[in-house]
Design an enzyme around this catalytic site. Structure first.
Site, PDB file in Angstrom:
ATOM      1  CG  ASP A 222      10.128   1.634  -0.266  1.00  0.00           C
ATOM      2  OD1 ASP A 222       9.794   0.447  -0.069  1.00  0.00           O
ATOM      3  OD2 ASP A 222       9.494   2.604   0.171  1.00  0.00           O
TER       4      ASP A 222
ATOM      5  CE  LYS B 290      11.512  10.313  -1.212  1.00  0.00           C
ATOM      6  NZ  LYS B 290      11.946   8.918  -1.276  1.00  0.00           N
TER       7      LYS B 290
ATOM      8  CG  ASN C   3       9.397   1.615   4.909  1.00  0.00           C
ATOM      9  OD1 ASN C   3       9.588   1.618   3.708  1.00  0.00           O
ATOM     10  ND2 ASN C   3       8.782   2.599   5.517  1.00  0.00           N
TER      11      ASN C   3
ATOM     12  NE  ARG D 115       5.978  -0.795  -3.051  1.00  0.00           N
ATOM     13  CZ  ARG D 115       6.603  -0.187  -2.048  1.00  0.00           C
ATOM     14  NH1 ARG D 115       5.968   0.087  -0.937  1.00  0.00           N
ATOM     15  NH2 ARG D 115       7.869   0.163  -2.162  1.00  0.00           N
TER      16      ARG D 115
END
Ligand SMILES: Nc1ncnc2c1ncn2[C@@H]1O[C@H](COP(=O)(O)OP(=O)(O)O)[C@@H](O)[C@H]1O
Ligand SMILES: [Mg+2]
Length: 324
Positions: free
Chosen positions: A280, A168, A290, A232
């Site tokens: 998350d 990432k 976030n 998700r």
């Protein structure tokens, strides 16, 4: 209350998806006044933070056939005026990442806002404190195995030990630059060189969680407490679950493990002034926190018949009432 939102250009916002719109809409529904501004309008004059504030009125979205439907003219802007941010009760910093130098400068301007007079959410100090990828490292007990490095040999060692890993970039969002690495991949050296700019920038490497196939859970936290969640699920051949890359949203429970993760974070989030956050969680592990402009409210509301925007604005009403 008077609320100002620092957002990306309003014409680019998606009323059926963007949490900023859900929050503005809820404020309007509760009878508060809402203004919009953009980061590049923030200005300091004689030590005071000003912004070009556009009064805005919204037509709320409606749920039709399980989808949010907005009218074409869903927002109406009034005439803008330069005003001190301290003329507002609340300033929402909701500019989308990446966190750039300009973004950091904006947080220094927001530091000038007198907190006795105006709440800035999230606080500028918290926004600087919490790099969205690195902040989670402070909660290693609930994170998957993770390293941050720009050293190729260390990355190889980690990937070999794990078998598979996720790389990432440290300032990415919405799945951008997220890469799957595995031992024996013939591109691995090139991937590392491109991602680290030939060893000039660190990246995060995290052990690959196979549970990601079942989904990446977004949990919204208000003042350190979970208020809603959605899943998700990666679609087709994509391994990333982000909505921006076609991840399908689905209803999901907040489990006891999720509550445990949230309670691990909650005191620190509060003390850093990170009041509105989206975490998350994959397979019971925290992968990201976030803080800049977390999203998910529209999807949570649509699937659970909730109205989180109202809950957030009512929390602010209570907070301000207690202070005055
Ligand atoms: N450790 C992991 N194991 C498996 N998949 C992951 C892992 N971390 C992230 N992913 C996948 O990559 C996507 C994006 O990762 P994330 O860390 O949330 O970054 P961002 O959403 O900011 O791009 C997630 O939705 C998930 O599908
Ligand atoms: Mg994410």
């Amino acid at each position: 209350m008077k609320l100002a939102f620092i957002v990306d250009p309003v014409e680019g916002l998606d009323p059926g998806h963007d949490t900023s719109v859900a929050l503005m809409e809820a404020a309007g529904l509760l009878g508060h006044q809402v203004w919009l501004t953009q980061m590049h309008h923030l200005t300091v004059i004689r030590g005071q933070a000003y912004a070009l504030l556009y009064p805005v009125e919204l037509v709320p979205v409606k749920l039709v056939d399980h989808k949010w439907l907005a009218v074409d003219d869903w927002y109406k802007l009034g005439l803008p005026e330069w005003s001190p941010l301290e003329s507002m009760d609340v300033v929402w910093m909701r500019k989308d990442p990446p966190v750039t130098i300009a973004y950091l400068y904006a947080t220094y301007i927001l530091d000038l806002v007198n907190v006795q007079q105006t709440r800035v959410i999230n606080t500028p100090k918290g926004l600087r404190e919490a790099n969205e990828k690195m902040y989670a490292l402070q909660f290693a007990s609930v994170m998957p195995e993770t390293i941050v490095t720009q050293d190729k040999a260390i990355i190889h060692q980690f990937v070999d030990a794990q078998g598979a890993a996720i790389l990432k970039p440290l300032n990415g969002k919405a799945g951008e630059g997220i890469l799957y690495l595995e031992t024996g991949d013939r591109n691995i050296n090139s991937i590392i060189e491109i991602s680290t700019r030939r060893g000039a920038e660190p990246v995060m490497i995290q052990s690959y969680l196979p549970a990601a196939i079942e989904g990446d859970k977004r949990i919204i936290l208000l003042n350190g407490e979970p208020i809603g969640a959605i899943n998700r699920i990666p679609s087709g051949k994509e391994f990333r679950g982000n909505m921006a890359v076609g991840g399908r949203v689905a209803e999901v429970e907040i489990t006891s493990r999720d509550y445990e993760i949230c309670s691990t974070l909650s005191a620190k989030l509060r003390s850093d002034g990170l009041y509105f956050v989206g975490i998350d969680v994959i397979g019971g592990y925290l992968t990201e926190i976030n803080v800049t402009s977390p999203t998910g409210v529209r999807e949570i509301d649509r699937l659970n018949n909730t109205h989180l925007g109202l809950q957030v604005i009512q929390w602010l009403e209570n907070l301000l009432a207690k202070e005055n």
